[in-house]
Motif scaffolding. Structure first.
Motif: not given
Ligand SMILES: *[C@@H]1O[C@H](CO)[C@@H](O)[C@H](O)[C@H]1NC(C)=O
Ligand SMILES: *[C@@H]1O[C@H](CO)[C@@H](O)[C@H](O)[C@H]1NC(C)=O
Ligand SMILES: *[C@@H]1O[C@H](CO)[C@@H](O)[C@H](O)[C@H]1NC(C)=O
Ligand SMILES: *[C@@H]1O[C@H](CO)[C@@H](O)[C@H](O)[C@H]1NC(C)=O
Length: 431
Positions: A20, A209, A213, A249
């Motif tokens: 992430f 991941d 975003s 995120h």
């Protein structure tokens, strides 16, 4: 050595938390203990192409491979589109009616993420749109208030259903910020997407991941006279809601940092604890700072200077609130002088290449200075080619309400592709 590396040596970091991207104390993006540079493209059409029944998966895969060869590691894509078909929207959307999903489209998003993961790319997931071309705010408002969306003129030209002014459309779209029922409907969508389990990977989006975003929307902004702002209450509500569902995120607004609204609006809108980073979009032709029919050197130079100045301004704004910034959208038409058609795929795009070279040198400097974190150009059209009317589901980087071929980069734009390959390598060396 960063804490992550120590923990991972000791075996404390589970595979699930690796990968992430986060913002560290120095104000840069990191993936694990390495700086993450955004070398990206806008590729909104990914979900539509990934749909098995109505999309084009072989093109999607070819486009991803080509972008990978350009070292692209980040794609800004839509993760929401709404409402009935109209002339300024794709033929297929994710949510045709409130709360009703087109599963073929959702699988298109799943498939996109699955294919991106294989190529070590990350997705900015855009959850809504201030503009009409995917449905967006005005569609939610229309659903809840039973009003007709006042579509502004666009493409196709002279469409009798699209003759409202931009000011009127913007007012309609900005009603969203204070429409409680609209926001609740949207929150249901946000929750559905974040909790979605990818049918190809078995992973929930919140644990994936591949996602870089969550972005509120494409270019959320206040109305023109500022009487309908994107309120602090709205920003707190939505950013807090996303973080309550998904702590893995990052979250951002997706706004333009438009010079018309200026520094103070940027600072107010972005200075919220649950927003991790900021963005800027610069559109020289749309903002009357560039004329594609004017072949003088002065015309191009004016556009370059304008863009560089605004990049420097926004770099200062982002520093002021200590948040990273991405140059998230920009583009230029093909050469439209000497009677050529600036939308035709065979028209040269020599000014575009000069423009990209000049402004990306500046983005590189600002990224090296650790203020900017990279860029997403607008847009990758890959193997797509202009089409319109009922064939517009062939999908270009140029959305349906704009002239097909305006800003998109094709797989056959060889000079540009080669330049982006070279520049991508240089940017990624900053990691
Ligand atoms: C899929 O895209 C390719 C170009 O990548 C095109 O040649 C082909 O006709 C498209 N197929 C469909 C079904 O649209
Ligand atoms: C929505 O508006 C249309 C046209 O103005 C009207 O015919 C219809 O009855 C309205 N629907 C509701 C649920 O109010
Ligand atoms: C948009 O809203 C503003 C503020 O209410 C108003 O002054 C303006 O006239 C509206 N524009 C249109 C085209 O209705
Ligand atoms: C072309 O652009 C330059 C620089 O902005 C300007 O001075 C000139 O008047 C323009 N020419 C035309 C024909 O618009």
């Amino acid at each position: 050595m960063k804490l992550y590396s120590i923990l991972s040596l000791l075996g404390f970091v589970s595979a699930a938390t690796a990968g992430f991207v986060t913002v560290e104390d120095d104000g840069n993006f990191y993936e694990n203990d390495k700086r993450y540079i955004v070398w990206g493209a806008n590729y909104w059409e990914a979900m539509n192409l990934g749909a098995q029944k109505t999309g084009n998966r072989s093109r999607l895969v070819n486009d991803l491979n080509k972008m990978k060869s350009m070292h692209i590691n980040n794609l800004r894509i839509i993760a929401g589109s709404e409402g009935p078909t109209d002339s300024q929207k794709p033929l297929n959307v994710l949510m045709p009616e409130p709360g009703v999903y087109n599963e073929d489209m959702f699988k298109g998003l799943d498939y996109t993420l699955y294919q991106m993961k294989k190529r070590n790319m990350k997705a900015v997931m855009v959850l809504n749109n201030f503009w009409q071309w995917s449905g967006g705010f005005s569609q939610y408002v229309s659903w809840v208030k039973n009003t007709t969306i006042p579509l502004p003129p666009g493409y196709p030209e002279n469409d009798p259903r699209a003759q409202s002014s931009w000011d009127e459309f913007i007012n309609h779209s900005a009603e969203f910020y204070t429409c409680k029922k609209c926001i609740d409907l949207w929150k249901n969508h946000i929750k559905t997407v974040i909790n979605r389990r990818n049918v190809y990977t078995g992973k929930r989006y919140r644990d994936d991941d591949t996602i870089f975003s969550w972005e509120f929307a494409n270019e959320p902004r206040q109305n023109n006279d500022g009487s309908m702002p994107m309120t602090d209450e709205f920003i707190e509500d939505i950013s807090g809601y996303i973080k309550s569902l998904d702590k893995n995120h990052m979250v951002t607004l997706g706004s333009e940092a438009h010079p018309m609204f200026g520094r103070d609006v940027f600072l107010r809108e972005n200075n919220h604890k649950n927003l991790d980073y900021t963005t800027t979009h610069i559109w020289v032709q749309n903002w009357n700072e560039y004329d594609p029919k004017n072949k003088t050197e002065a015309n191009l130079q004016h556009a370059i200077d304008y863009c560089i100045n605004h990049l420097r301004d926004t770099a200062g704004w982002a520093l002021k609130i200590n948040k990273p910034i991405i140059f998230e959208e920009y583009g230029m038409a093909r050469d439209g002088w000497d009677g050529q058609d600036e939308y035709d795929p065979t028209t040269p795009a020599t000014n575009r290449l000069k423009y990209y070279k000049a402004i990306l040198d500046e983005v590189y400097r600002l990224t090296d200075k650790q203020i900017f974190q990279g860029q997403n150009f607008w847009a990758y059209s890959g193997e797509g080619r202009p089409a319109s009317g009922e064939h517009r589901d062939l999908y270009l980087g140029d959305p349906a309400h704009e002239h097909p071929g305006w800003y998109g980069i094709y797989d056959k734009d060889t000079d540009m592709i080669n330049y982006l390959k070279k520049m991508g390598k240089k940017f990624l060396n900053l990691e």
